[in-house]
Scaffold this motif. Sequence first.
Motif, PDB file in Angstrom:
ATOM      1  N   LYS A  39      68.920  13.507 -27.890  1.00  0.00           N
ATOM      2  CA  LYS A  39      70.150  13.491 -28.674  1.00  0.00           C
ATOM      3  C   LYS A  39      69.862  13.369 -30.164  1.00  0.00           C
ATOM      4  CE  LYS A  39      72.807  11.182 -24.988  1.00  0.00           C
ATOM      5  NZ  LYS A  39      73.587   9.974 -24.641  1.00  0.00           N
ATOM      6  N   ILE A  40      70.810  13.853 -30.948  1.00  0.00           N
ATOM      7  CA  ILE A  40      70.817  13.660 -32.394  1.00  0.00           C
ATOM      8  C   ILE A  40      72.118  12.945 -32.755  1.00  0.00           C
ATOM      9  CG2 ILE A  40      70.791  14.769 -34.659  1.00  0.00           C
ATOM     10  CD1 ILE A  40      69.470  17.193 -33.331  1.00  0.00           C
ATOM     11  N   THR A  41      71.997  11.873 -33.543  1.00  0.00           N
ATOM     12  CA  THR A  41      73.177  11.161 -34.026  1.00  0.00           C
ATOM     13  C   THR A  41      73.250  11.314 -35.533  1.00  0.00           C
ATOM     14  OG1 THR A  41      73.005   9.530 -32.244  1.00  0.00           O
ATOM     15  CG2 THR A  41      74.370   8.948 -34.131  1.00  0.00           C
ATOM     16  N   LEU A  99      71.742  23.020 -36.677  1.00  0.00           N
ATOM     17  CA  LEU A  99      72.806  22.165 -36.153  1.00  0.00           C
ATOM     18  C   LEU A  99      73.083  20.995 -37.099  1.00  0.00           C
ATOM     19  CD1 LEU A  99      74.710  21.605 -33.785  1.00  0.00           C
ATOM     20  CD2 LEU A  99      72.841  20.400 -32.653  1.00  0.00           C
ATOM     21  N   ILE A 100      72.025  20.372 -37.597  1.00  0.00           N
ATOM     22  CA  ILE A 100      72.171  19.266 -38.546  1.00  0.00           C
ATOM     23  C   ILE A 100      72.812  19.752 -39.841  1.00  0.00           C
ATOM     24  CG2 ILE A 100      70.886  17.630 -39.989  1.00  0.00           C
ATOM     25  CD1 ILE A 100      68.876  17.424 -37.623  1.00  0.00           C
ATOM     26  N   GLN A 154      76.342  22.241 -27.843  1.00  0.00           N
ATOM     27  CA  GLN A 154      75.512  21.111 -28.276  1.00  0.00           C
ATOM     28  C   GLN A 154      76.322  19.846 -28.567  1.00  0.00           C
ATOM     29  OE1 GLN A 154      74.936  24.193 -29.111  1.00  0.00           O
ATOM     30  NE2 GLN A 154      72.754  24.636 -29.316  1.00  0.00           N
ATOM     31  N   PHE A 155      77.638  19.983 -28.747  1.00  0.00           N
ATOM     32  CA  PHE A 155      78.476  18.836 -29.083  1.00  0.00           C
ATOM     33  C   PHE A 155      78.633  17.909 -27.882  1.00  0.00           C
ATOM     34  CE2 PHE A 155      82.592  16.712 -29.253  1.00  0.00           C
ATOM     35  CZ  PHE A 155      82.552  16.130 -30.508  1.00  0.00           C
ATOM     36  N   LEU A 200      74.987  14.849 -30.720  1.00  0.00           N
ATOM     37  CA  LEU A 200      74.702  16.232 -30.341  1.00  0.00           C
ATOM     38  C   LEU A 200      73.476  16.300 -29.448  1.00  0.00           C
ATOM     39  CD1 LEU A 200      74.941  17.460 -34.026  1.00  0.00           C
ATOM     40  CD2 LEU A 200      76.736  17.812 -32.323  1.00  0.00           C
ATOM     41  N   LYS A 201      73.380  17.366 -28.703  1.00  0.00           N
ATOM     42  CA  LYS A 201      72.165  17.622 -27.930  1.00  0.00           C
ATOM     43  C   LYS A 201      71.043  18.014 -28.886  1.00  0.00           C
ATOM     44  CE  LYS A 201      74.650  19.383 -23.871  1.00  0.00           C
ATOM     45  NZ  LYS A 201      74.870  20.587 -23.026  1.00  0.00           N
TER      46      LYS A 201
END
Length: 253
Positions: A113-115, A55-56, A147-148, A46-47
């Motif tokens: 980014k977030i993974t 979002l998380i 954000q995806f 995700l952004k």
Amino acid sequence: MLDDGLLNIIDPEEIYALHIAPMSEGIITTKARNPYADYKGIQITLKNTKERTALIKFTKKLFLQLQNVSPESKFWDNKNLLDPNIGLGNPNTIFKDYITVNSNIAVKEGEDKITIRAYLSAEKETQLDSLLSQIKKKFKESDYSDQFLDSSFYYETALVLNDERLTLLTIPTISKIYGNEHVLPLYGAIPDGRGDDFALFQREIPGVYFLLGASNFEKGIVSMPHSPNFAVDESCMKTGVNYFTSMIIERLK
């Protein structure tokens, strides 16, 4: 062994494996396709924006909603794998059609980014195939569609997949020679996320993976693999040799 060209030397037509299981000594079982659950690691990228906390939280909830087994279910107690009413030997077993999600969901934040990663398991080897597209669809329909970035599997076990024809040929052979009472039907799949290197051979050669009982409950011997109290009734070595020798002789005919 595969990389070193073993198959070029022996050129096998079929391949078989036998693994200890916590059933009573003298019992053997298997099934067509996968006796173990399919186990994969899934990740969503995700952004990283100012909405990252929400979002998380949304993504974790999305993962956990994939699970279709109640936390209070008897499914989670491995002793129930052998229960005559709900275990793997009953056509109405609770160890069928399930998807589970490990609650330990990992989050890694980078500058842009977030993974987010989670481990999944499923009874059927095809159940997880459509999840990536399902997750993408849910994101696109949510407030976080912008954000995806991506969803993918980043890890998977080598899944044992028994050849259907050979499974249907070999089980009746053992049953006919040694008696139906020694051959236990297997329904569902063992839900502990383990695989076996034998699966790598099966990708090259049709074969069947059997489970052989090695417990003697009257003596307090429980052959639960990978457990601290593992023990084995050594009579299973003779039993396994007998079953496999007879089965292979019949196949060579």
